[in-house]
Design a protein around this motif. Structure first.
Motif, PDB file in Angstrom:
ATOM      1  N   CYS A 249       0.956  -1.322   0.210  1.00 52.46           N
ATOM      2  CA  CYS A 249       0.046   0.007   0.087  1.00 52.46           C
ATOM      3  C   CYS A 249       0.813   1.168   0.021  1.00 52.46           C
ATOM      4  CB  CYS A 249      -0.904  -0.047   1.197  1.00 52.46           C
ATOM      5  SG  CYS A 249      -0.126  -0.140   2.705  1.00 52.46           S
ATOM      6  N   TRP A 250       2.248   1.275  -0.522  1.00 53.04           N
ATOM      7  CA  TRP A 250       3.166   2.523  -0.543  1.00 53.04           C
ATOM      8  C   TRP A 250       2.495   3.671  -1.119  1.00 53.04           C
ATOM      9  CZ3 TRP A 250       7.055   4.113   2.107  1.00 53.04           C
ATOM     10  CH2 TRP A 250       7.844   5.111   1.724  1.00 53.04           C
TER      11      TRP A 250
ATOM     12  N   PRO B  14      15.359   5.163  -3.690  1.00 55.15           N
ATOM     13  CA  PRO B  14      15.209   3.515  -3.023  1.00 55.15           C
ATOM     14  C   PRO B  14      15.901   2.394  -3.851  1.00 55.15           C
ATOM     15  CG  PRO B  14      12.990   4.186  -3.780  1.00 55.15           C
ATOM     16  CD  PRO B  14      13.899   5.499  -3.921  1.00 55.15           C
ATOM     17  N   GLU B  15      16.231   1.446  -3.283  1.00 55.14           N
ATOM     18  CA  GLU B  15      16.633   0.274  -4.026  1.00 55.14           C
ATOM     19  C   GLU B  15      15.434  -0.192  -5.262  1.00 55.14           C
ATOM     20  OE1 GLU B  15      18.347  -4.308  -3.330  1.00 55.14           O
ATOM     21  OE2 GLU B  15      17.838  -2.910  -1.500  1.00 55.14           O
ATOM     22  N   PRO B  16      16.159  -0.610  -6.432  1.00 56.93           N
ATOM     23  CA  PRO B  16      15.146  -1.001  -7.554  1.00 56.93           C
ATOM     24  C   PRO B  16      14.244  -2.045  -6.970  1.00 56.93           C
ATOM     25  CG  PRO B  16      17.076  -0.712  -8.663  1.00 56.93           C
ATOM     26  CD  PRO B  16      17.426  -0.419  -7.111  1.00 56.93           C
ATOM     27  N   GLU B  17      12.987  -2.022  -7.009  1.00 61.99           N
ATOM     28  CA  GLU B  17      11.907  -3.283  -6.613  1.00 61.99           C
ATOM     29  C   GLU B  17      11.373  -2.728  -5.268  1.00 61.99           C
ATOM     30  OE1 GLU B  17      13.063  -7.133  -7.573  1.00 61.99           O
ATOM     31  OE2 GLU B  17      13.314  -6.653  -9.919  1.00 61.99           O
ATOM     32  N   TYR B  18      12.058  -1.851  -4.575  1.00 62.53           N
ATOM     33  CA  TYR B  18      11.589  -1.556  -3.136  1.00 62.53           C
ATOM     34  C   TYR B  18      11.019  -0.101  -3.237  1.00 62.53           C
ATOM     35  CZ  TYR B  18      13.779  -5.866  -1.816  1.00 62.53           C
ATOM     36  OH  TYR B  18      14.092  -7.187  -1.803  1.00 62.53           O
ATOM     37  N   ASN B  19      10.268   0.064  -2.084  1.00 65.26           N
ATOM     38  CA  ASN B  19       9.556   1.411  -1.904  1.00 65.26           C
ATOM     39  C   ASN B  19      10.321   2.389  -1.211  1.00 65.26           C
ATOM     40  OD1 ASN B  19       6.502  -0.726  -1.744  1.00 65.26           O
ATOM     41  ND2 ASN B  19       7.032   0.536  -3.366  1.00 65.26           N
ATOM     42  N   VAL B  20      11.201   1.952  -0.240  1.00 59.72           N
ATOM     43  CA  VAL B  20      11.983   2.725   0.656  1.00 59.72           C
ATOM     44  C   VAL B  20      13.161   2.150   1.017  1.00 59.72           C
ATOM     45  CG1 VAL B  20      10.819   2.273   2.817  1.00 59.72           C
ATOM     46  CG2 VAL B  20      11.818   4.371   2.598  1.00 59.72           C
ATOM     47  N   SER B  21      14.230   2.720   1.201  1.00 58.61           N
ATOM     48  CA  SER B  21      15.520   2.314   1.659  1.00 58.61           C
ATOM     49  C   SER B  21      16.201   3.317   2.744  1.00 58.61           C
ATOM     50  CB  SER B  21      16.473   2.406   0.625  1.00 58.61           C
ATOM     51  OG  SER B  21      15.926   1.244  -0.391  1.00 58.61           O
ATOM     52  N   LEU B  22      16.763   2.621   3.526  1.00 60.75           N
ATOM     53  CA  LEU B  22      17.617   3.374   4.796  1.00 60.75           C
ATOM     54  C   LEU B  22      19.040   2.925   4.798  1.00 60.75           C
ATOM     55  CD1 LEU B  22      15.187   2.890   8.027  1.00 60.75           C
ATOM     56  CD2 LEU B  22      15.199   4.634   6.466  1.00 60.75           C
TER      57      LEU B  22
ATOM     58  N   GLN C 136     -16.571  15.812   9.859  1.00 62.66           N
ATOM     59  CA  GLN C 136     -15.987  14.456   9.815  1.00 62.66           C
ATOM     60  C   GLN C 136     -14.755  14.612   8.547  1.00 62.66           C
ATOM     61  OE1 GLN C 136     -18.749  11.294   8.212  1.00 62.66           O
ATOM     62  NE2 GLN C 136     -18.257  10.323  10.157  1.00 62.66           N
ATOM     63  N   GLY C 137     -13.750  13.815   8.891  1.00 62.86           N
ATOM     64  CA  GLY C 137     -12.428  13.879   7.857  1.00 62.86           C
ATOM     65  C   GLY C 137     -12.798  13.068   6.852  1.00 62.86           C
ATOM     66  N   GLU C 138     -11.639  12.753   5.883  1.00 73.13           N
ATOM     67  CA  GLU C 138     -11.687  11.927   4.769  1.00 73.13           C
ATOM     68  C   GLU C 138     -11.314  10.594   5.460  1.00 73.13           C
ATOM     69  OE1 GLU C 138      -8.866  11.029   1.054  1.00 73.13           O
ATOM     70  OE2 GLU C 138      -8.340  12.628   2.381  1.00 73.13           O
ATOM     71  N   LEU C 139     -12.188   9.722   4.514  1.00 73.25           N
ATOM     72  CA  LEU C 139     -12.223   8.193   4.908  1.00 73.25           C
ATOM     73  C   LEU C 139     -10.732   7.662   4.410  1.00 73.25           C
ATOM     74  CD1 LEU C 139     -13.292   5.756   6.043  1.00 73.25           C
ATOM     75  CD2 LEU C 139     -14.260   5.260   3.822  1.00 73.25           C
ATOM     76  N   LEU C 140      -9.755   7.374   5.238  1.00 76.72           N
ATOM     77  CA  LEU C 140      -8.246   7.049   4.825  1.00 76.72           C
ATOM     78  C   LEU C 140      -8.415   5.366   4.689  1.00 76.72           C
ATOM     79  CD1 LEU C 140      -6.204   9.377   7.281  1.00 76.72           C
ATOM     80  CD2 LEU C 140      -7.515   9.814   4.883  1.00 76.72           C
ATOM     81  N   ALA C 141      -8.210   5.053   3.096  1.00 76.65           N
ATOM     82  CA  ALA C 141      -8.174   3.337   3.014  1.00 76.65           C
ATOM     83  C   ALA C 141      -6.608   3.139   2.882  1.00 76.65           C
ATOM     84  CB  ALA C 141      -8.971   3.334   1.762  1.00 76.65           C
ATOM     85  N   LEU C 142      -6.406   2.051   3.460  1.00 74.94           N
ATOM     86  CA  LEU C 142      -5.289   1.391   3.475  1.00 74.94           C
ATOM     87  C   LEU C 142      -5.476  -0.258   3.043  1.00 74.94           C
ATOM     88  CD1 LEU C 142      -2.407   2.534   4.096  1.00 74.94           C
ATOM     89  CD2 LEU C 142      -2.510   1.312   6.338  1.00 74.94           C
ATOM     90  N   HIS C 143      -5.082  -0.469   1.638  1.00 80.25           N
ATOM     91  CA  HIS C 143      -5.335  -1.796   1.169  1.00 80.25           C
ATOM     92  C   HIS C 143      -3.991  -2.654   1.365  1.00 80.25           C
ATOM     93  CE1 HIS C 143      -8.458   0.524  -0.772  1.00 80.25           C
ATOM     94  NE2 HIS C 143      -9.453  -0.621  -0.690  1.00 80.25           N
ATOM     95  N   TYR C 144      -3.497  -2.822   2.395  1.00 80.07           N
ATOM     96  CA  TYR C 144      -2.299  -3.518   3.029  1.00 80.07           C
ATOM     97  C   TYR C 144      -2.235  -4.976   2.419  1.00 80.07           C
ATOM     98  CZ  TYR C 144      -4.554  -5.467   7.001  1.00 80.07           C
ATOM     99  OH  TYR C 144      -5.353  -6.176   7.955  1.00 80.07           O
TER     100      TYR C 144
ATOM    101  N   GLY D 174       1.064  10.957   3.999  1.00 81.15           N
ATOM    102  CA  GLY D 174       2.414  11.751   4.661  1.00 81.15           C
ATOM    103  C   GLY D 174       3.511  10.741   5.272  1.00 81.15           C
ATOM    104  N   VAL D 175       3.724   9.652   4.446  1.00 78.44           N
ATOM    105  CA  VAL D 175       4.460   8.842   5.215  1.00 78.44           C
ATOM    106  C   VAL D 175       5.690   8.992   5.209  1.00 78.44           C
ATOM    107  CG1 VAL D 175       4.949   7.222   2.961  1.00 78.44           C
ATOM    108  CG2 VAL D 175       5.321   6.181   5.119  1.00 78.44           C
ATOM    109  N   MET D 176       6.263   9.752   4.056  1.00 75.66           N
ATOM    110  CA  MET D 176       7.676  10.463   3.815  1.00 75.66           C
ATOM    111  C   MET D 176       7.975  11.426   5.015  1.00 75.66           C
ATOM    112  SD  MET D 176       9.019   8.492   1.723  1.00 75.66           S
ATOM    113  CE  MET D 176      10.529   9.476   1.931  1.00 75.66           C
ATOM    114  N   ASP D 177       7.152  12.204   5.631  1.00 73.88           N
ATOM    115  CA  ASP D 177       7.310  13.193   6.498  1.00 73.88           C
ATOM    116  C   ASP D 177       7.551  12.517   7.856  1.00 73.88           C
ATOM    117  OD1 ASP D 177       6.773  15.388   5.002  1.00 73.88           O
ATOM    118  OD2 ASP D 177       4.681  15.233   5.593  1.00 73.88           O
ATOM    119  N   VAL D 178       6.862  11.135   7.944  1.00 72.30           N
ATOM    120  CA  VAL D 178       7.150  10.387   9.367  1.00 72.30           C
ATOM    121  C   VAL D 178       8.530   9.589   9.241  1.00 72.30           C
ATOM    122  CG1 VAL D 178       6.300   8.192  10.554  1.00 72.30           C
ATOM    123  CG2 VAL D 178       4.476   9.856   9.256  1.00 72.30           C
ATOM    124  N   LEU D 179       8.894   9.172   8.232  1.00 73.04           N
ATOM    125  CA  LEU D 179      10.344   8.574   7.885  1.00 73.04           C
ATOM    126  C   LEU D 179      11.421   9.314   8.077  1.00 73.04           C
ATOM    127  CD1 LEU D 179       9.417   5.951   5.383  1.00 73.04           C
ATOM    128  CD2 LEU D 179       9.311   5.349   7.580  1.00 73.04           C
TER     129      LEU D 179
END
Length: 302
Positions: A56-57, A81-89, A139-147, A64-69
Motif C-alpha cells: 500500500c505504499w 530507494p533500491e530497485p523493486e523496493y519502496n523505501v531504503s535506509l 468528519q474527516g476523509e475516509l483513509l483507506a489502506l489496502h495492505y 504523509g509517510v515520507m514526513d513520518v520517516l
C-alpha cells in the motif's frame, strides 16, 4: 495469549550482530502482510542498506509517510530507494552511538520501519480529529489502506472520535467461529472495571458498517468480517499513548489470525491425545486368546 511485537526481530538481531562483527550481508525476508525486506552491504561491510517493499505504499505517500520517516530516521532515508523496493535506509555502523542504551534504542527504531510507515494514516487521522474537536462537528476523509490482497484498513476522524475499520477474510467456517469467540471476548472484557476505558469494539459479518457502505468496489461475502475500533481522544492524548495505540491497533489483524491458528493447533493436539488414550483403552479391553502347543501324533509300524 501473547502480543506480537511491532518491530522486526530479524532486523533487530542482525544489526546487533553486525555491530559486534561486521561482515558482508545479503539477506531477503518477509514480514506479516507480505512486506518484503532486503538487508545488504552493497559497498562496504560497515554500511548496511535496508529496503522495504509494502503493498500500500502509494496510499501511504498520500497520507504523509515520507514526513513520518524523515522525522524518525532523518538523513538515513535514501533519496532513491533500491530497485523493486519502496523505501531504503542507509545504516552506517561506524556512526552508531557508543552508549549501550542509545545503541539499543537506535536498533529498535530501525527495526520499526514497517510500523512507522503504517503509522502515517493514523497520525493524520488523529491530527484531523484535534482540528475538528474545536468546531464540535464535521468528519474527516475516509483513509483507506489496502495492505493485503483482499483486506483493508479504513481510518476516519470525526469531532469526538477516530474510527478504525478492519476488513478481514475467514477462509474456513471454523475460522469464523473462532474469530467470533475472540471478538466477543473483546466486547465482554470491556465491562470489567479495570479496562472500561479501552476502545469500543464492534464486529459484523457480510454487511459492512454504515461508514463503509459508499466505498466503491467493496467486496461482500460470507467470508468477510468487519471489526471496528472506536478511539476516543484519551487513546491518543499524548505522544506515549499515541505510539502505543498505533502499535497495538496495527497488529490487530495478525494478532487475531495468529491466535485462531494457535487455537486450532491446540485443539488438534488435544484431539490426537484423546484418540491415543481411547486406543489404549481399546487395546486393554482385548481378550487374550489362549494358545497351547499342538503335538502331532505319529504311529510307526514295525
Amino acid at each position: 495469549m501473547i502480543l506480537l511485537e511491532s518491530n522486526n526481530y530479524i532486523i533487530q538481531t542482525t544489526l546487533a550482530e553486525k555491530l559486534t562483527k561486521p561482515s558482508s550481508l545479503d539477506l531477503q525476508f518477509v514480514d506479516f502482510d507480505d512486506v518484503r525486506f532486503h538487508l545488504s552491504t552493497p559497498e562496504r561491510k560497515t554500511q548496511l542498506l535496508l529496503s522495504m517493499s509494502i503493498r500500500c505504499w502509494d496510499e501511504l505517500v498520500k497520507y504523509g509517510v515520507m514526513d513520518v520517516l524523515q522525522r524518525e530516521y532523518g538523513s538515513r532515508v535514501r533519496a532513491q530507494p533500491e530497485p523493486e523496493y519502496n523505501v531504503s535506509l542507509e545504516v552506517d555502523l561506524e556512526q552508531f552511538p557508543t552508549d549501550a542504551e542509545e545503541r539499543e534504542a537506535l536498533i529498535k527504531s530501525i527495526s520499526l520501519l514497517k510500523r512507522n510507515a503504517l503509522a502515517a494514516p493514523f497520525e493524520a487521522a488523529f491530527k484531523t480529529q484535534k482540528g475538528l474537536a474545536g468546531s464540535g462537528t464535521g468528519q474527516g476523509e475516509l483513509l483507506a489502506l489496502h495492505y493485503r490482497d483482499e483486506e483493508a484498513i479504513y481510518v476516519q476522524a470525526s469531532s469526538d472520535r477516530v474510527t478504525v475499520h478492519f476488513s478481514t477474510i475467514f477462509r474456513e467456517e471454523t475460522d469464523r467461529i473462532f474469530g467470533k469467540v475472540f471478538l466477543q471476548e473483546f466486547v465482554d472484557a470491556r465491562r470489567l472495571p479495570t479496562i472500561q476505558s479501552a476502545p469500543q469494539v464492534l464486529y459484523t459479518t457480510n454487511i459492512p458498517p454504515l461508514e463503509l457502505r459508499n466505498v466503491p468496489n467493496l467486496a461482500q461475502s460470507e467470508d468477510i468480517g468487519y471489526v471496528t475500533f472506536i478511539l476516543f481522544p484519551r487513546h491518543f492524548s499524548n505522544q506515549t499513548i499515541t505510539d502505543s495505540t498505533i502499535s497495538h491497533i496495527q497488529n490487530f489483524r495478525d494478532y487475531l489470525h495468529y491466535h485462531i491458528k494457535c487455537s486450532k493447533a491446540y485443539m488438534h493436539s488435544r484431539m490426537r491425545h484423546r484418540v491415543s488414550e481411547f486406543q489404549k483403552v481399546l487395546n486393554r479391553a482385548k481378550t487374550e486368546v489362549a494358545t497351547s502347543e499342538r503335538k502331532t501324533v505319529r504311529y510307526v509300524m514295525e
